[in-house]
Each structure stands twice: as C-alpha cells, then as structure tokens.
Design a protein around this motif. Sequence first.
Motif, PDB file in Angstrom:
ATOM      1  N   PRO A   2       0.656  -1.439  -0.202  1.00 49.41           N
ATOM      2  CA  PRO A   2      -0.080  -0.441  -0.013  1.00 49.41           C
ATOM      3  C   PRO A   2       1.250   1.581   0.212  1.00 49.41           C
ATOM      4  O   PRO A   2       2.101   0.865   1.171  1.00 49.41           O
ATOM      5  CB  PRO A   2      -0.626  -0.209   1.260  1.00 49.41           C
ATOM      6  N   LYS A   3       0.443   2.409  -0.651  1.00 50.29           N
ATOM      7  CA  LYS A   3       1.024   3.604  -0.192  1.00 50.29           C
ATOM      8  C   LYS A   3       0.205   4.245   0.174  1.00 50.29           C
ATOM      9  O   LYS A   3      -1.262   3.961   0.480  1.00 50.29           O
ATOM     10  CB  LYS A   3       0.417   3.858  -2.292  1.00 50.29           C
ATOM     11  N   PHE A   4       0.347   5.277   1.315  1.00 43.44           N
ATOM     12  CA  PHE A   4      -0.345   6.434   1.654  1.00 43.44           C
ATOM     13  C   PHE A   4       0.798   7.924   1.261  1.00 43.44           C
ATOM     14  O   PHE A   4       1.621   7.809   1.040  1.00 43.44           O
ATOM     15  CB  PHE A   4       0.558   6.277   2.945  1.00 43.44           C
ATOM     16  N   VAL A   5      -0.252   8.996   1.518  1.00 46.14           N
ATOM     17  CA  VAL A   5       0.145  10.605   1.508  1.00 46.14           C
ATOM     18  C   VAL A   5      -0.018  11.036   2.822  1.00 46.14           C
ATOM     19  O   VAL A   5      -0.821  10.500   3.848  1.00 46.14           O
ATOM     20  CB  VAL A   5      -0.596  10.731   1.147  1.00 46.14           C
ATOM     21  N   ILE A   6       1.379  11.353   3.368  1.00 42.43           N
ATOM     22  CA  ILE A   6       1.427  12.019   5.016  1.00 42.43           C
ATOM     23  C   ILE A   6       1.143  13.435   5.243  1.00 42.43           C
ATOM     24  O   ILE A   6       2.002  13.921   4.016  1.00 42.43           O
ATOM     25  CB  ILE A   6       2.730  11.118   5.428  1.00 42.43           C
ATOM     26  N   GLU A   7       0.895  13.916   5.815  1.00 38.21           N
ATOM     27  CA  GLU A   7       0.550  15.418   5.486  1.00 38.21           C
ATOM     28  C   GLU A   7       0.837  15.731   7.544  1.00 38.21           C
ATOM     29  O   GLU A   7       0.506  15.677   8.201  1.00 38.21           O
ATOM     30  CB  GLU A   7      -0.943  16.137   5.675  1.00 38.21           C
ATOM     31  N   ARG A   8       2.201  16.503   6.905  1.00 32.33           N
ATOM     32  CA  ARG A   8       3.226  17.307   7.650  1.00 32.33           C
ATOM     33  C   ARG A   8       2.891  18.545   7.632  1.00 32.33           C
ATOM     34  O   ARG A   8       3.284  19.806   7.572  1.00 32.33           O
ATOM     35  CB  ARG A   8       4.629  16.747   8.310  1.00 32.33           C
ATOM     36  N   ASP A   9       2.165  18.759   9.733  1.00 31.81           N
ATOM     37  CA  ASP A   9       2.048  20.184   9.553  1.00 31.81           C
ATOM     38  C   ASP A   9       3.566  20.922  10.311  1.00 31.81           C
ATOM     39  O   ASP A   9       3.893  20.737  11.380  1.00 31.81           O
ATOM     40  CB  ASP A   9       0.794  20.690   9.922  1.00 31.81           C
ATOM     41  N   MET A  10       3.816  21.588   9.341  1.00 34.87           N
ATOM     42  CA  MET A  10       5.636  22.153  10.124  1.00 34.87           C
ATOM     43  C   MET A  10       6.147  23.789   9.344  1.00 34.87           C
ATOM     44  O   MET A  10       6.493  24.590   8.163  1.00 34.87           O
ATOM     45  CB  MET A  10       7.214  21.630   9.389  1.00 34.87           C
ATOM     46  N   TYR A  52       4.455  17.372   2.243  1.00 35.42           N
ATOM     47  CA  TYR A  52       4.013  15.849   1.885  1.00 35.42           C
ATOM     48  C   TYR A  52       4.293  14.746   1.263  1.00 35.42           C
ATOM     49  O   TYR A  52       4.930  15.317   0.686  1.00 35.42           O
ATOM     50  CB  TYR A  52       2.310  16.312   0.808  1.00 35.42           C
ATOM     51  N   CYS A  53       4.204  13.490   2.597  1.00 37.90           N
ATOM     52  CA  CYS A  53       5.904  12.254   2.030  1.00 37.90           C
ATOM     53  C   CYS A  53       4.663  11.688   1.158  1.00 37.90           C
ATOM     54  O   CYS A  53       3.064  11.485   1.439  1.00 37.90           O
ATOM     55  CB  CYS A  53       5.765  12.357   3.404  1.00 37.90           C
ATOM     56  N   ILE A  54       5.335  10.959   0.167  1.00 33.65           N
ATOM     57  CA  ILE A  54       4.570   9.794  -0.265  1.00 33.65           C
ATOM     58  C   ILE A  54       5.476   8.747   0.400  1.00 33.65           C
ATOM     59  O   ILE A  54       6.498   8.232  -0.263  1.00 33.65           O
ATOM     60  CB  ILE A  54       4.518   9.197  -1.646  1.00 33.65           C
ATOM     61  N   TYR A  55       4.827   6.924   0.857  1.00 37.52           N
ATOM     62  CA  TYR A  55       5.450   6.500   1.162  1.00 37.52           C
ATOM     63  C   TYR A  55       4.860   4.907   1.231  1.00 37.52           C
ATOM     64  O   TYR A  55       3.273   4.887   0.706  1.00 37.52           O
ATOM     65  CB  TYR A  55       5.153   6.457   3.073  1.00 37.52           C
ATOM     66  N   GLN A  56       5.856   4.060   1.266  1.00 34.52           N
ATOM     67  CA  GLN A  56       4.575   3.024   1.278  1.00 34.52           C
ATOM     68  C   GLN A  56       4.584   2.020   2.034  1.00 34.52           C
ATOM     69  O   GLN A  56       6.300   1.950   2.788  1.00 34.52           O
ATOM     70  CB  GLN A  56       4.992   1.833  -0.307  1.00 34.52           C
ATOM     71  N   ALA A  57       4.466   1.283   2.469  1.00 41.78           N
ATOM     72  CA  ALA A  57       4.091   0.753   3.496  1.00 41.78           C
ATOM     73  C   ALA A  57       3.193  -0.373   4.044  1.00 41.78           C
ATOM     74  O   ALA A  57       1.900  -0.307   2.934  1.00 41.78           O
ATOM     75  CB  ALA A  57       3.974   1.526   5.686  1.00 41.78           C
ATOM     76  N   VAL A  80      -3.360   5.156  -0.054  1.00 45.17           N
ATOM     77  CA  VAL A  80      -3.707   5.385  -1.819  1.00 45.17           C
ATOM     78  C   VAL A  80      -4.783   4.303  -2.302  1.00 45.17           C
ATOM     79  O   VAL A  80      -3.916   3.577  -2.289  1.00 45.17           O
ATOM     80  CB  VAL A  80      -3.005   6.117  -2.212  1.00 45.17           C
ATOM     81  N   HIS A  81      -5.730   4.752  -2.837  1.00 45.44           N
ATOM     82  CA  HIS A  81      -6.481   3.775  -3.691  1.00 45.44           C
ATOM     83  C   HIS A  81      -6.326   3.645  -4.620  1.00 45.44           C
ATOM     84  O   HIS A  81      -6.247   2.452  -5.126  1.00 45.44           O
ATOM     85  CB  HIS A  81      -8.158   3.945  -3.089  1.00 45.44           C
ATOM     86  N   SER A  82      -6.386   4.406  -5.663  1.00 43.35           N
ATOM     87  CA  SER A  82      -6.245   4.690  -6.360  1.00 43.35           C
ATOM     88  C   SER A  82      -4.438   5.693  -7.014  1.00 43.35           C
ATOM     89  O   SER A  82      -4.756   7.226  -6.536  1.00 43.35           O
ATOM     90  CB  SER A  82      -7.551   4.849  -7.815  1.00 43.35           C
ATOM     91  N   ILE A  83      -4.163   6.123  -8.405  1.00 42.02           N
ATOM     92  CA  ILE A  83      -3.471   6.899  -9.047  1.00 42.02           C
ATOM     93  C   ILE A  83      -4.367   7.032 -10.105  1.00 42.02           C
ATOM     94  O   ILE A  83      -4.265   6.597 -10.880  1.00 42.02           O
ATOM     95  CB  ILE A  83      -1.883   6.588  -9.176  1.00 42.02           C
ATOM     96  N   ILE A  84      -4.549   8.435 -10.854  1.00 44.53           N
ATOM     97  CA  ILE A  84      -4.574   8.816 -11.917  1.00 44.53           C
ATOM     98  C   ILE A  84      -3.975   9.987 -12.485  1.00 44.53           C
ATOM     99  O   ILE A  84      -3.093  10.783 -11.310  1.00 44.53           O
ATOM    100  CB  ILE A  84      -6.033   9.489 -12.193  1.00 44.53           C
ATOM    101  N   ASP A  85      -3.788  10.026 -13.639  1.00 45.82           N
ATOM    102  CA  ASP A  85      -3.743  10.794 -14.392  1.00 45.82           C
ATOM    103  C   ASP A  85      -3.873  11.135 -15.956  1.00 45.82           C
ATOM    104  O   ASP A  85      -4.225  10.543 -16.341  1.00 45.82           O
ATOM    105  CB  ASP A  85      -1.315  10.860 -14.993  1.00 45.82           C
ATOM    106  N   PRO A  86      -3.441  12.019 -16.451  1.00 46.37           N
ATOM    107  CA  PRO A  86      -4.191  12.151 -17.725  1.00 46.37           C
ATOM    108  C   PRO A  86      -3.769  10.956 -19.139  1.00 46.37           C
ATOM    109  O   PRO A  86      -5.165  10.937 -19.303  1.00 46.37           O
ATOM    110  CB  PRO A  86      -3.572  13.600 -18.392  1.00 46.37           C
ATOM    111  N   SER A  87      -2.725   9.548 -18.871  1.00 47.49           N
ATOM    112  CA  SER A  87      -3.753   9.250 -19.234  1.00 47.49           C
ATOM    113  C   SER A  87      -4.489   8.471 -18.696  1.00 47.49           C
ATOM    114  O   SER A  87      -5.585   7.073 -19.770  1.00 47.49           O
ATOM    115  CB  SER A  87      -2.205   7.837 -19.450  1.00 47.49           C
ATOM    116  N   THR A  88      -5.151   8.498 -17.180  1.00 49.07           N
ATOM    117  CA  THR A  88      -6.124   7.761 -17.138  1.00 49.07           C
ATOM    118  C   THR A  88      -7.742   8.474 -18.492  1.00 49.07           C
ATOM    119  O   THR A  88      -8.350   7.509 -18.141  1.00 49.07           O
ATOM    120  CB  THR A  88      -6.440   8.336 -16.195  1.00 49.07           C
ATOM    121  N   ALA A  89      -7.849   8.723 -18.513  1.00 49.90           N
ATOM    122  CA  ALA A  89      -8.659   9.872 -19.656  1.00 49.90           C
ATOM    123  C   ALA A  89      -8.594   8.760 -21.736  1.00 49.90           C
ATOM    124  O   ALA A  89      -9.147   9.509 -22.189  1.00 49.90           O
ATOM    125  CB  ALA A  89      -8.592  11.332 -19.804  1.00 49.90           C
TER     126      ALA A  89
END
Length: 93
Positions: A2-10, A52-57, A80-89
């Motif tokens: 799984p991928k995660f987005v971590i939001e760090r208030d700094m 904003y950090c992207i991790y796999q864990a 993260v449940h899905s990743i989309i980008d312009p190619s998704t369209a």
Amino acid sequence: MPKFVIERDMPGVGNLSQQQLHEAAQTSCNVLMNMGPQIQWIHSYVTDNKIYCIYQAPDEATVKQHAEQSGFPANKISRVHSIIDPSTAEVAV
C-alpha cells in the motif's frame, strides 16, 4: 504494498535551506534503514507550511512508527486507493 500520503504540518518549512532539508532527509533515511525494507519513502513535496510525503508501507501503524522515531509530525495519514493521471482519460482499447 500500500501507498500512503502523509501530511506534516511544519510552519515555515518552505524557508528551510537545502542543508536543513538534507539533514531532515538523512534523519528520515536513518530511521528507515533501522526499520527495514517493509517501509519505503518515495518522495515528498515541500510547501510553505507543510510537507506531503509519499510512502509505501504495510499499514498505517508502520507509517506512524516512522514518524515517532524520526521526530517528524504525521498530522494526517491517508491510504492511496488509486493513482490517476492524464493517461487515465484516454480511451480504452
């Protein structure tokens, strides 16, 4: 894994020098090495007052453990449940 987005208030993090960012990255990497290969830091986005950090864990608990050991906040952790980008369209063939 799984991928995660971590939001760090700094507050003011966007004003850190390259040397300070280098030292922060070294701290994170040292903790990651001690934790083993089950958690990986992919990359981070530094804004004015947040990182904003992207991790796999395997799970959120592992991400929290890294934050606690490294001394960085993890104010919000989102899986993260899905990743989309312009190619998704593009039309599927």
